[in-house]
Every structure is written in structure tokens, then in C-alpha cells.
Design a protein around this motif. Structure first.
Motif, PDB file in Angstrom:
ATOM      1  N   ASP A 192     -47.676  11.399  -4.298  1.00  0.00           N
ATOM      2  CA  ASP A 192     -47.681  12.836  -3.979  1.00  0.00           C
ATOM      3  C   ASP A 192     -48.849  13.551  -4.662  1.00  0.00           C
ATOM      4  OD1 ASP A 192     -46.851  12.972  -6.646  1.00  0.00           O
ATOM      5  OD2 ASP A 192     -44.764  13.399  -6.142  1.00  0.00           O
ATOM      6  N   GLY A 193     -49.486  12.910  -5.637  1.00  0.00           N
ATOM      7  CA  GLY A 193     -50.662  13.490  -6.287  1.00  0.00           C
ATOM      8  C   GLY A 193     -50.351  14.468  -7.401  1.00  0.00           C
ATOM      9  N   ILE A 194     -49.076  14.761  -7.642  1.00  0.00           N
ATOM     10  CA  ILE A 194     -48.753  15.803  -8.627  1.00  0.00           C
ATOM     11  C   ILE A 194     -47.845  15.336  -9.762  1.00  0.00           C
ATOM     12  CG2 ILE A 194     -49.129  17.771  -7.079  1.00  0.00           C
ATOM     13  CD1 ILE A 194     -46.083  17.808  -6.631  1.00  0.00           C
ATOM     14  N   CYS A 195     -47.228  14.164  -9.639  1.00  0.00           N
ATOM     15  CA  CYS A 195     -46.314  13.735 -10.709  1.00  0.00           C
ATOM     16  C   CYS A 195     -47.128  13.112 -11.848  1.00  0.00           C
ATOM     17  CB  CYS A 195     -45.284  12.735 -10.174  1.00  0.00           C
ATOM     18  SG  CYS A 195     -45.937  11.083  -9.900  1.00  0.00           S
ATOM     19  N   CYS A 230     -45.527   6.260  -7.975  1.00  0.00           N
ATOM     20  CA  CYS A 230     -45.046   7.630  -7.783  1.00  0.00           C
ATOM     21  C   CYS A 230     -43.624   7.587  -7.201  1.00  0.00           C
ATOM     22  CB  CYS A 230     -45.981   8.339  -6.803  1.00  0.00           C
ATOM     23  SG  CYS A 230     -45.411   9.974  -6.321  1.00  0.00           S
ATOM     24  N   PRO A 231     -42.698   8.438  -7.698  1.00  0.00           N
ATOM     25  CA  PRO A 231     -41.349   8.424  -7.111  1.00  0.00           C
ATOM     26  C   PRO A 231     -41.326   8.861  -5.646  1.00  0.00           C
ATOM     27  CG  PRO A 231     -41.582  10.200  -8.730  1.00  0.00           C
ATOM     28  CD  PRO A 231     -42.825   9.361  -8.835  1.00  0.00           C
ATOM     29  N   CYS A 282     -48.939   9.837 -10.855  1.00  0.00           N
ATOM     30  CA  CYS A 282     -50.117  10.081 -10.019  1.00  0.00           C
ATOM     31  C   CYS A 282     -51.269  10.640 -10.866  1.00  0.00           C
ATOM     32  CB  CYS A 282     -49.793  11.074  -8.913  1.00  0.00           C
ATOM     33  SG  CYS A 282     -48.819  10.363  -7.575  1.00  0.00           S
TER      34      CYS A 282
HETATM   35 ZN    ZN Z   1     -46.696  11.172  -7.772  1.00  0.00          ZN
END
Ligand code: ZN
Length: 351
Positions: free
Chosen positions: A96-99, A110-111, A102
Motif C-alpha cells: 500500500d506504500g504507507i505502512c 505489507c499487510p 512499505c
Molecule cells: Zn504497506
């Protein structure tokens, strides 16, 4: 476009005609030129993953993908430098690029991860949309059938061996065992040499043809394990390397019996990296894990950095490929060969 899809688990995949997919503004349309066939494709079809993630059908299989850029979304940054016709490899594990995973680059754990080949789009098709940041430009000197398996078979053992190296398990006067010489193991022996810093590399497998590949790819010694006790195998190891145990293990099979054997050979302060998923559980005695201070590393696929490093090694001609190419129409035939363990090296579909 042509696509190979699972409509019903446990049945052959259906080869069919579908519309070419649209792309989102941040995506690139990839025209597939080659797609490697992985044991996990067979496991997906056979339902191995369903107790953990029950992916709804239809699923377009294939996750070891290379191709060319065929369309560029309007929000793909110009500075990314993609142009139509560029040869690319598709990095797996679209996060997702935000966790926090990532943000340190481990988008593959990533979950909210998505994978090509485990949903509506995959590499056993003529086209698929890919988020631009998960495409890696490939050296023009590489063939598409060489690039494709680097995104899994040539990537997964690389990350595993890096974990062993970073843990300090490799170096001179150390011995690393490579277990399972299938599609991944043929690469793993090479990474054990490339990253091993002088460690001796010993390949273990049941099949003599597969061990011949390990030898050709740089293993210092090979040991066949079929119909042998762990004591006999330890003695054989002692004869060839001067010690009866292993300082590091990269396991590319994850087969129950083989893992139990491998654990019995792991030495004091040994590190065990497993990337294979052939079995689903093991039973090993606890005491040696504790009083020998051993470490187990789960290692899953690879991130963009790992793939960029693998692609750089390949561009420099430092990676040997053991490939068998086939055509789109032969997908079910090759899935059966792989299911029976009859593929030596990696089978790759070329389009
Ligand atoms: Zn992520």
C-alpha cells in the motif's frame, strides 16, 4: 488477449480470450513476453493457500513476469523515464506504500499486499496492468525468458542468502548447505557462492539430475539424501568438508522430511533460512535449538532492492540460468510436469 485462468480450484486452468485490461493513472500496461512457472502456481490451483487466503476466482495465474512497456498512465512521473517498448521485470509484492513495512522498502510483507498472479491479473496472459513503481527496467542484453524467473526463483533465494550473510553466518571456514535444487535452488547455490565470502557450498537433494545442476552452478560438493539416514549424511558431509554440521542453511524446498534432516545437521550458532513451502509443518527437537543458539529466518520472496541487485548481477553475466521454455498452449501440460517434480531448472512460457 489470451489468458490462463483458474475458474474452479483443483481443475486445469482455462485458456481463454479476454479484453486487454485498462490501466489506472499510476499504472503501466505491460505486454508480457515471458512468465516463469512456479510451484506456488500449482499450489494455488490445488488449494494449498485456501486455509490462509481464499482468493476468489477467476484468477489469472503467473507471477514471474517480464515484458515491455505498452501503455503509460497519465500520473506516472516523467522522471521515472519509462518509454513504450522498454524491457521490464515485474517486482512482486505490491504494497500500500504507507505502512511501516512499505516505508522501509519491504512492500512484499505489507499487510495490504497484492500479487500479480493471485487475483484478476497475472503473467500467463498477454497483458497486465502494473503500478509503475513495481516495474524494474531490465538490461537490453538479457532475454525475456531470463528476466522472468529472476522475479521469484532468482529473487527468493537471494533474499534468504542475504539474511544469512547479514547475520554473520557466512565467510571463510564456514559451510552453507543448500537444500532442494528445484527452480530456486539452482539459483541459491550461485548466491551462496556470490555472497558467501569464501564459505563452502554443499547442495543436498534427492534427485541426481538436479544435483548435477547444483554442481554446474558452482556448488563445491553435492550430497544425495535419498534413502540415507541423517547419521550417514553427516558422515558424508564430514568427509567432503571436514565438519559434520552446517553453519548456515538455505532451504529452497521446505519439505517436511528434508527440513527435519536439515535441522539435525545445523551446528552451533547456526542460521537456517527457509524460503520453501512444499510441506506445511515440521517436528524438531527443541534442545539443540536452544543450547546451540540457533536462529531460524523465515524469508519471503524479495523487495525491489533485492530484485534490483539480482537484475544487476544478471546484467553483468554473473547468473546462470537453467531454463526450459514452453508455449501458452502447453500451460496445463507443464503444470502437471511441475506437480510431479519432473522439471529440472525453471520452466518459462514465452509469448
Ligand atoms: Zn504497506
Amino acid at each position: 488477449m489470451k489468458a490462463a485462468r483458474i475458474h474452479e480450484y483443483g481443475k486445469p486452468v482455462v485458456l481463454e480470450d479476454l479484453p486487454v485490461p485498462d490501466i489506472e493513472p499510476d499504472e503501466i500496461l505491460v505486454q508480457v513476453k515471458a512468465c516463469g512457472m512456479c510451484r506456488s502456481d500449482v499450489q494455488l490451483i490445488d488449494g494449498y493457500f485456501r486455509p490462509f487466503v481464499d482468493i476468489p476466482t477467476p484468477i489469472t495465474i503467473g507471477h514471474e513476469i517480464s515484458g515491455v512497456v505498452s501503455g503509460i498512465g497519465r500520473n506516472v512521473p516523467r522522471m521515472a523515464g519509462f518509454q513504450e517498448g522498454d524491457p521490464v521485470g515485474v517486482a512482486p509484492g505490491w504494497g500500500d506504500g504507507i505502512c511501516r513495512h512499505c516505508l522501509v522498502g519491504n512492500t512484499h510483507i505489507c499487510p495490504n499486499v497484492r500479487w500479480p498472479g493471485f487475483g484478476p491479473y497475472g503473467g500467463f496472459a498477454e497483458y497486465l496492468p502494473v503500478p509503475a513503481r513495481y516495474l524494474i527496467k531490465a538490461d537490453k542484453g538479457l532475454k525475456f525468458e531470463q528476466i522472468a524467473p529472476l522475479t521469484d526463483a532468482g529473487l527468493t533465494p537471494y533474499r534468504g542468502v542475504k539474511k544469512l550473510r547479514d547475520a554473520g553466518a557466512l565467510g571463510p571456514a564456514r559451510v552453507i548447505g543448500v537444500f532442494g535444487i528445484g527452480g530456486l535452488g539452482a539459483y541459491a547455490v550461485q548466491y551462496a557462492k556470490l555472497l558467501g565470502g569464501g564459505a563452502k557450498v554443499v547442495a543436498f537433494a534427492r534427485n541426481a539430475d538436479k544435483l548435477a545442476i547444483a554442481k554446474a552452478n558452482g556448488a563445491d560438493h553435492v550430497i544425495t539424501v535419498k534413502n540415507k539416514t541423517s547419521v550417514a549424511i553427516a558422515a558424508e558431509l564430514g568427509k567432503v568438508v571436514g565438519q559434520k554440521d552446517l553453519d548456515a542453511i538455505i532451504d529452497c524446498a521446505g519439505a517436511t522430511e528434508m527440513m527435519e534432516l536439515a535441522f539435525s545437521l545445523l551446528g552451533i550458532s547456526g542460521h537456517y533460512a527457509n524460503v520453501g513451502l512444499v510441506g506445511d509443518r515440521i517436528s524438531v527437537p527443541l534442545l539443540p535449538r536452544v543450547n546451540r543458539e540457533q536462529t531460524f529466518h523465515g524469508s519471503y520472496w524479495g523487495n525491489n532492492t533485492d530484485l534490483s541487485e539480482v537484475m544487476a548481477l544478471a546484467a553483468e553475466g554473473k547468473i546462470r540460468h537453467t531454463l526450459k521454455t514452453f508455449t501458452f498452449d502447453q500451460i496445463n501440460e507443464f503444470l502437471d510436469l511441475l506437480r510431479r517434480g519432473e522439471i529440472v531448472g525453471r520452466a518459462v512460457m514465452t509469448l
